[in-house]
Scaffold this motif. Structure first.
Motif, PDB file in Angstrom:
ATOM      1  N   ASP A  42       5.201   1.433  -1.008  1.00  0.00           N
ATOM      2  CA  ASP A  42       6.408   1.172  -1.792  1.00  0.00           C
ATOM      3  C   ASP A  42       6.109   1.161  -3.289  1.00  0.00           C
ATOM      4  O   ASP A  42       6.794   1.800  -4.080  1.00  0.00           O
ATOM      5  N   ASN A  43       5.086   0.397  -3.646  1.00  0.00           N
ATOM      6  CA  ASN A  43       4.757   0.266  -5.066  1.00  0.00           C
ATOM      7  C   ASN A  43       3.330  -0.232  -5.230  1.00  0.00           C
ATOM      8  O   ASN A  43       2.899  -1.127  -4.503  1.00  0.00           O
ATOM      9  N   PHE A  44       2.590   0.378  -6.138  1.00  0.00           N
ATOM     10  CA  PHE A  44       1.347  -0.239  -6.594  1.00  0.00           C
ATOM     11  C   PHE A  44       1.253  -0.052  -8.102  1.00  0.00           C
ATOM     12  O   PHE A  44       1.785   0.908  -8.666  1.00  0.00           O
ATOM     13  N   ILE A  45       0.608  -1.015  -8.737  1.00  0.00           N
ATOM     14  CA  ILE A  45       0.564  -1.072 -10.199  1.00  0.00           C
ATOM     15  C   ILE A  45      -0.895  -1.107 -10.647  1.00  0.00           C
ATOM     16  O   ILE A  45      -1.675  -1.949 -10.175  1.00  0.00           O
ATOM     17  N   ILE A  46      -1.251  -0.199 -11.541  1.00  0.00           N
ATOM     18  CA  ILE A  46      -2.608  -0.181 -12.102  1.00  0.00           C
ATOM     19  C   ILE A  46      -2.538  -0.732 -13.517  1.00  0.00           C
ATOM     20  O   ILE A  46      -1.925  -0.127 -14.405  1.00  0.00           O
ATOM     21  N   ASP A  47      -3.135  -1.897 -13.701  1.00  0.00           N
ATOM     22  CA  ASP A  47      -3.207  -2.493 -15.045  1.00  0.00           C
ATOM     23  C   ASP A  47      -4.563  -2.100 -15.635  1.00  0.00           C
ATOM     24  O   ASP A  47      -5.596  -2.692 -15.290  1.00  0.00           O
ATOM     25  N   HIS A  48      -4.576  -1.093 -16.487  1.00  0.00           N
ATOM     26  CA  HIS A  48      -5.833  -0.571 -17.018  1.00  0.00           C
ATOM     27  C   HIS A  48      -6.533  -1.573 -17.928  1.00  0.00           C
ATOM     28  O   HIS A  48      -7.763  -1.558 -18.046  1.00  0.00           O
ATOM     29  N   GLU A  49      -5.745  -2.446 -18.555  1.00  0.00           N
ATOM     30  CA  GLU A  49      -6.347  -3.421 -19.468  1.00  0.00           C
ATOM     31  C   GLU A  49      -7.117  -4.497 -18.715  1.00  0.00           C
ATOM     32  O   GLU A  49      -8.256  -4.823 -19.043  1.00  0.00           O
ATOM     33  N   SER A  50      -6.500  -5.053 -17.663  1.00  0.00           N
ATOM     34  CA  SER A  50      -7.162  -6.119 -16.897  1.00  0.00           C
ATOM     35  C   SER A  50      -8.019  -5.577 -15.757  1.00  0.00           C
ATOM     36  O   SER A  50      -8.744  -6.332 -15.113  1.00  0.00           O
ATOM     37  N   LYS A  51      -7.893  -4.264 -15.462  1.00  0.00           N
ATOM     38  CA  LYS A  51      -8.616  -3.619 -14.355  1.00  0.00           C
ATOM     39  C   LYS A  51      -8.176  -4.168 -13.003  1.00  0.00           C
ATOM     40  O   LYS A  51      -8.946  -4.208 -12.036  1.00  0.00           O
ATOM     41  N   ILE A  52      -6.902  -4.588 -12.931  1.00  0.00           N
ATOM     42  CA  ILE A  52      -6.355  -5.137 -11.683  1.00  0.00           C
ATOM     43  C   ILE A  52      -5.336  -4.164 -11.105  1.00  0.00           C
ATOM     44  O   ILE A  52      -4.493  -3.628 -11.827  1.00  0.00           O
ATOM     45  N   ILE A  53      -5.431  -3.945  -9.791  1.00  0.00           N
ATOM     46  CA  ILE A  53      -4.452  -3.119  -9.075  1.00  0.00           C
ATOM     47  C   ILE A  53      -3.663  -4.024  -8.147  1.00  0.00           C
ATOM     48  O   ILE A  53      -4.247  -4.768  -7.340  1.00  0.00           O
ATOM     49  N   THR A  54      -2.339  -3.995  -8.243  1.00  0.00           N
ATOM     50  CA  THR A  54      -1.471  -4.836  -7.414  1.00  0.00           C
ATOM     51  C   THR A  54      -0.694  -3.962  -6.440  1.00  0.00           C
ATOM     52  O   THR A  54      -0.053  -2.989  -6.844  1.00  0.00           O
ATOM     53  N   LEU A  55      -0.766  -4.310  -5.178  1.00  0.00           N
ATOM     54  CA  LEU A  55      -0.035  -3.594  -4.128  1.00  0.00           C
ATOM     55  C   LEU A  55       1.184  -4.404  -3.731  1.00  0.00           C
ATOM     56  O   LEU A  55       1.080  -5.590  -3.403  1.00  0.00           O
ATOM     57  N   ASN A  56       2.372  -3.789  -3.764  1.00  0.00           N
ATOM     58  CA  ASN A  56       3.614  -4.450  -3.364  1.00  0.00           C
ATOM     59  C   ASN A  56       4.253  -3.683  -2.216  1.00  0.00           C
ATOM     60  O   ASN A  56       4.437  -2.464  -2.307  1.00  0.00           O
ATOM     61  N   ASP A  57       4.596  -4.394  -1.158  1.00  0.00           N
ATOM     62  CA  ASP A  57       5.283  -3.770  -0.025  1.00  0.00           C
ATOM     63  C   ASP A  57       6.515  -4.606   0.295  1.00  0.00           C
ATOM     64  O   ASP A  57       6.421  -5.818   0.529  1.00  0.00           O
ATOM     65  N   LEU A  58       7.676  -3.961   0.294  1.00  0.00           N
ATOM     66  CA  LEU A  58       8.932  -4.683   0.495  1.00  0.00           C
ATOM     67  C   LEU A  58       9.205  -4.897   1.975  1.00  0.00           C
ATOM     68  O   LEU A  58       9.031  -3.987   2.788  1.00  0.00           O
ATOM     69  N   LYS A  59       9.651  -6.099   2.322  1.00  0.00           N
ATOM     70  CA  LYS A  59      10.019  -6.420   3.700  1.00  0.00           C
ATOM     71  C   LYS A  59      11.454  -6.931   3.727  1.00  0.00           C
ATOM     72  O   LYS A  59      11.839  -7.785   2.920  1.00  0.00           O
ATOM     73  N   THR A  60      12.251  -6.394   4.637  1.00  0.00           N
ATOM     74  CA  THR A  60      13.641  -6.834   4.777  1.00  0.00           C
ATOM     75  C   THR A  60      13.730  -7.841   5.905  1.00  0.00           C
ATOM     76  O   THR A  60      13.374  -7.545   7.047  1.00  0.00           O
ATOM     77  N   THR A  61      14.203  -9.033   5.589  1.00  0.00           N
ATOM     78  CA  THR A  61      14.290 -10.103   6.585  1.00  0.00           C
ATOM     79  C   THR A  61      15.335 -11.117   6.147  1.00  0.00           C
ATOM     80  O   THR A  61      15.597 -11.276   4.951  1.00  0.00           O
ATOM     81  N   ALA A  62      15.927 -11.783   7.128  1.00  0.00           N
ATOM     82  CA  ALA A  62      16.865 -12.854   6.822  1.00  0.00           C
ATOM     83  C   ALA A  62      16.164 -14.210   6.790  1.00  0.00           C
ATOM     84  O   ALA A  62      16.777 -15.232   6.513  1.00  0.00           O
ATOM     85  N   SER A  63      14.878 -14.232   7.068  1.00  0.00           N
ATOM     86  CA  SER A  63      14.123 -15.483   7.146  1.00  0.00           C
ATOM     87  C   SER A  63      13.705 -15.964   5.763  1.00  0.00           C
ATOM     88  O   SER A  63      13.549 -15.159   4.827  1.00  0.00           O
ATOM     89  N   SER A  64      13.497 -17.273   5.644  1.00  0.00           N
ATOM     90  CA  SER A  64      12.907 -17.822   4.430  1.00  0.00           C
ATOM     91  C   SER A  64      11.436 -17.412   4.407  1.00  0.00           C
ATOM     92  O   SER A  64      10.882 -16.967   5.422  1.00  0.00           O
ATOM     93  N   ILE A  65      10.769 -17.550   3.269  1.00  0.00           N
ATOM     94  CA  ILE A  65       9.374 -17.126   3.161  1.00  0.00           C
ATOM     95  C   ILE A  65       8.490 -17.891   4.136  1.00  0.00           C
ATOM     96  O   ILE A  65       7.573 -17.332   4.745  1.00  0.00           O
ATOM     97  N   ASN A  66       8.772 -19.189   4.321  1.00  0.00           N
ATOM     98  CA  ASN A  66       7.959 -19.977   5.247  1.00  0.00           C
ATOM     99  C   ASN A  66       8.141 -19.515   6.686  1.00  0.00           C
ATOM    100  O   ASN A  66       7.173 -19.385   7.445  1.00  0.00           O
ATOM    101  N   ASP A  67       9.403 -19.265   7.066  1.00  0.00           N
ATOM    102  CA  ASP A  67       9.667 -18.788   8.424  1.00  0.00           C
ATOM    103  C   ASP A  67       9.099 -17.387   8.620  1.00  0.00           C
ATOM    104  O   ASP A  67       8.581 -17.052   9.685  1.00  0.00           O
TER     105      ASP A  67
END
Length: 265
Positions: A213-238
């Motif tokens: 879905d999405n990944f972000i390359i921060d060249h300054e901090s050398k950090i790569i963040t992976l984001n994957d979207l999930k569709t749900t009616a549940s709260s984050i804890n559930d």
């Protein structure tokens, strides 16, 4: 990993549609979804993995696409609400009948006997009675409109709950610094080591794919963040206590991260 050699030159990033990703050109690539067919906890086994029916016919895929298009592409989808078959067999009959009607002009009544026999639907009278409630759905299949999705009324509440979070998710993604990649496919391959040759003495190649879905390359901090979207009616804890484990999302993230690391090395 001990039995696999990474074919580093094979890894590439492609901007392709879902229809291409799931289509014939990449059908022999193994994805995370494919892994469930060998996972015992999901009813998988070696026979199912090799010979089972791997067609993905699911309202969940369409449902997820509606939300994903809004967040990742900033585009609204046309939505039709009505009754959808709850059995895979009924759904396949309607889908194939609509395809035949579009290609050959043969109407539903002309296709139905052949398809009932093909899918071994035992009671024709019961089928004819039940299929009446799906006329709206069948017309949707016939129209085959691009970026139009059909969902059942039971999913409306879940969809509305997801929509209530969309602005927040967009704001979060836009606030993240770095080089953003949206809905791109990673393709690559591995070679089994010498003790895994076929009967002709050739090494076995394992081809893999993932659409992220999405990944972000921060060249300054050398950090790569992976984001994957999930569709749900549940709260984050559930969600973390139920769906996350039920659908083996930990395996998905491990699979995606492993391919992403091999791509970017």
């Amino acid at each position: 990993n001990e039995k696999l050699i990474v074919n580093k030159d094979s890894f590439e990033l492609l901007k392709i549609s879902d229809s291409e990703y799931f289509g014939k050109d990449f059908k022999d690539y193994i994805s995370n979804s494919y892994c469930k067919f060998i996972c015992p906890e999901e009813g998988g086994n070696p026979f199912e993995y090799k010979y089972g029916n791997h067609d993905f016919i699911s309202q969940n895929l369409d449902f997820g696409s509606i939300v994903h298009r809004d967040i990742l592409e900033n585009e609204k989808s046309e939505i039709i609400v009505g009754s959808i078959p709850t059995t895979d067999k009924m759904n396949k009959i309607l889908i194939e009948s609509a395809e035949l009607q579009r290609k050959t002009g043969c109407k539903f009544d002309e296709n139905i006997d052949f398809l009932i026999d093909k899918y071994e639907y035992k009671n024709k009278k019961t089928f004819e009675k039940n299929v009446l409630k799906f006329r709206k759905y069948y017309q949707y299949l016939l129209d085959d409109k691009r970026d139009c999705y059909f969902i059942s009324e039971s999913y409306l509440d879940v969809l509305n709950k997801c929509y209530s979070s969309i602005d927040y998710i967009k704001e979060y993604l836009n606030s993240q610094a770095g080089e953003h990649h949206y809905e791109e496919a990673i393709l690559g391959s591995f070679t089994y080591k010498n003790d895994y040759k076929d009967n002709k003495g050739n090494s076995t190649i394992l081809k893999v794919k993932a659409k992220i879905d999405n990944f972000i390359i921060d060249h300054e901090s050398k950090i790569i963040t992976l984001n994957d979207l999930k569709t749900t009616a549940s709260s984050i804890n559930d969600f973390m206590g139920s769906s996350f484990n039920k659908f083996h999302y930990s395996r998905q993230f491990a699979f995606y991260l492993y391919l992403l690391n091999n791509l970017l090395q």
